[in-house]
Design an enzyme around this catalytic site. Structure first.
Site, PDB file in Angstrom:
ATOM      1  N   HIS A 115     -54.951  -0.181 -60.256  1.00  0.00           N
ATOM      2  CA  HIS A 115     -54.945   1.100 -60.950  1.00  0.00           C
ATOM      3  C   HIS A 115     -56.359   1.636 -61.100  1.00  0.00           C
ATOM      4  CE1 HIS A 115     -54.062   4.253 -63.779  1.00  0.00           C
ATOM      5  NE2 HIS A 115     -52.772   4.001 -63.681  1.00  0.00           N
ATOM      6  N   GLU A 137     -52.839   1.176 -71.729  1.00  0.00           N
ATOM      7  CA  GLU A 137     -52.989   0.122 -70.729  1.00  0.00           C
ATOM      8  C   GLU A 137     -54.422  -0.389 -70.744  1.00  0.00           C
ATOM      9  OE1 GLU A 137     -51.873   2.078 -67.133  1.00  0.00           O
ATOM     10  OE2 GLU A 137     -53.775   3.102 -66.903  1.00  0.00           O
TER      11      GLU A 137
END
Length: 294
Positions: free
Chosen positions: A248, A210
């Site tokens: 995140h 990611e």
């Protein structure tokens, strides 16, 4: 074979009397994991469901049960101390589920674990599972099936999605490791890929990365220089808007190194196929396996 855990792994659950700790300890037990002890200071002498003895310290639990792995559900304020207590007791593997641990606390933990034989997975991760043998974490066990693909992921939810797609496609997993997405954590992508590369039971590797950091680029370098097993990659965050702060904890982009574009470029440069959509993870891994056979 597998990596990190198998049917002989003996687990102690730290924070076993808390709501999350007791719930997931029971789920791991029901899966077949050998949970031999729990630890909650002040609760020594009690048991979880008459199945798991509870001790006041990890050292006592290890001495009396021979546990060699720890599953941590201790709140963030005490999680690092729980890790250090576990390492001091000679436990070989720590899986820390706790989220919200301050970065500076994790820096202290990483430095303290350097030079020891203890491996850390997490924090803020789903854990590790070798299907049919041992589950240490919070992942839904029923979606996994034994097989040849090793999975390493920075995203918990995408790990579950990838496993489900692979299992539905008929592709089982050797082991699945969710390393967590916090900026400072234990084992990284490259380290887990190296373990899969040495594991005879792992025939192919699926990497789920990611935005943020540069672990994916480091993994690509290893694949180019050392790994010979077929690998496929899915990278989350392609549509993340530039300049927008993401929720995140690990999604911190420094310069251009943490962008998905930079990670895709690194993998494509060494010939690793990129899966473009999360809906195609299963099909993408099947294609990578088929290409390796032919």
């Amino acid at each position: 074979m597998s990596i990190l855990v198998d049917g002989s792994t003996r687990v102690v659950v730290q924070g076993i009397t808390g709501r999350a700790g007791s719930f997931h300890a029971r789920a791991c037990l029901d899966y077949g994991t050998r949970i031999v002890a729990g630890v909650t200071p002040g609760r020594g002498g009690q048991k979880l469901d008459d199945r798991v003895p509870i001790f006041d310290s990890v050292a006592e639990a290890k001495q009396l049960t021979g546990c060699n792995a720890s599953l941590i559900f201790v709140p963030a304020s005490g999680a690092v101390d729980a890790m250090l207590e576990t390492a001091a007791s000679g436990i070989e593997l720590i899986v820390c589920i706790t989220e919200g641990i301050p970065i500076l606390d994790m820096v202290r933990a990483r430095r303290s674990l350097e030079g020891t034989s203890t491996r850390l997975i997490g924090p803020n991760c789903p854990g590790v599972i070798t299907p049919g043998q041992c589950k240490i974490g919070i992942m839904p066990g029923y979606i996994h099936k034994p097989g040849p693909v090793g999975i390493v992921s920075r995203s918990g939810t995408l790990t579950y999605e990838a496993v489900w797609q692979l299992s539905q496609t008929g592709i089982g997993q050797s082991s699945c490791v969710g390393i967590g997405g916090d900026p400072v954590h234990g084992l990284g992508l490259r380290e887990v890929i190296e373990m899969f590369d040495r594991d005879p039971a792992t025939e192919a590797i699926l990497v789920i990365g990611e935005i943020g950091g540069c672990e994916e680029q480091e993994a690509a370098v290893f694949w180019e220089t050392s790994s010979r097993k077929p690998t496929a990659v899915f990278l989350a965050g392609v549509t993340a808007p530039p300049g927008r702060r993401m929720g995140h904890a690990g999604a911190v982009i420094t310069g251009t190194s943490g962008t998905v574009a930079a990670k895709i470029e690194a993998f494509q440069a060494v010939g690793i196929p990129i899966i473009l959509s999360p809906a195609d993870i299963g099909k993408g891994m099947a294609k990578a396996l088929a290409a390796a056979v032919t």
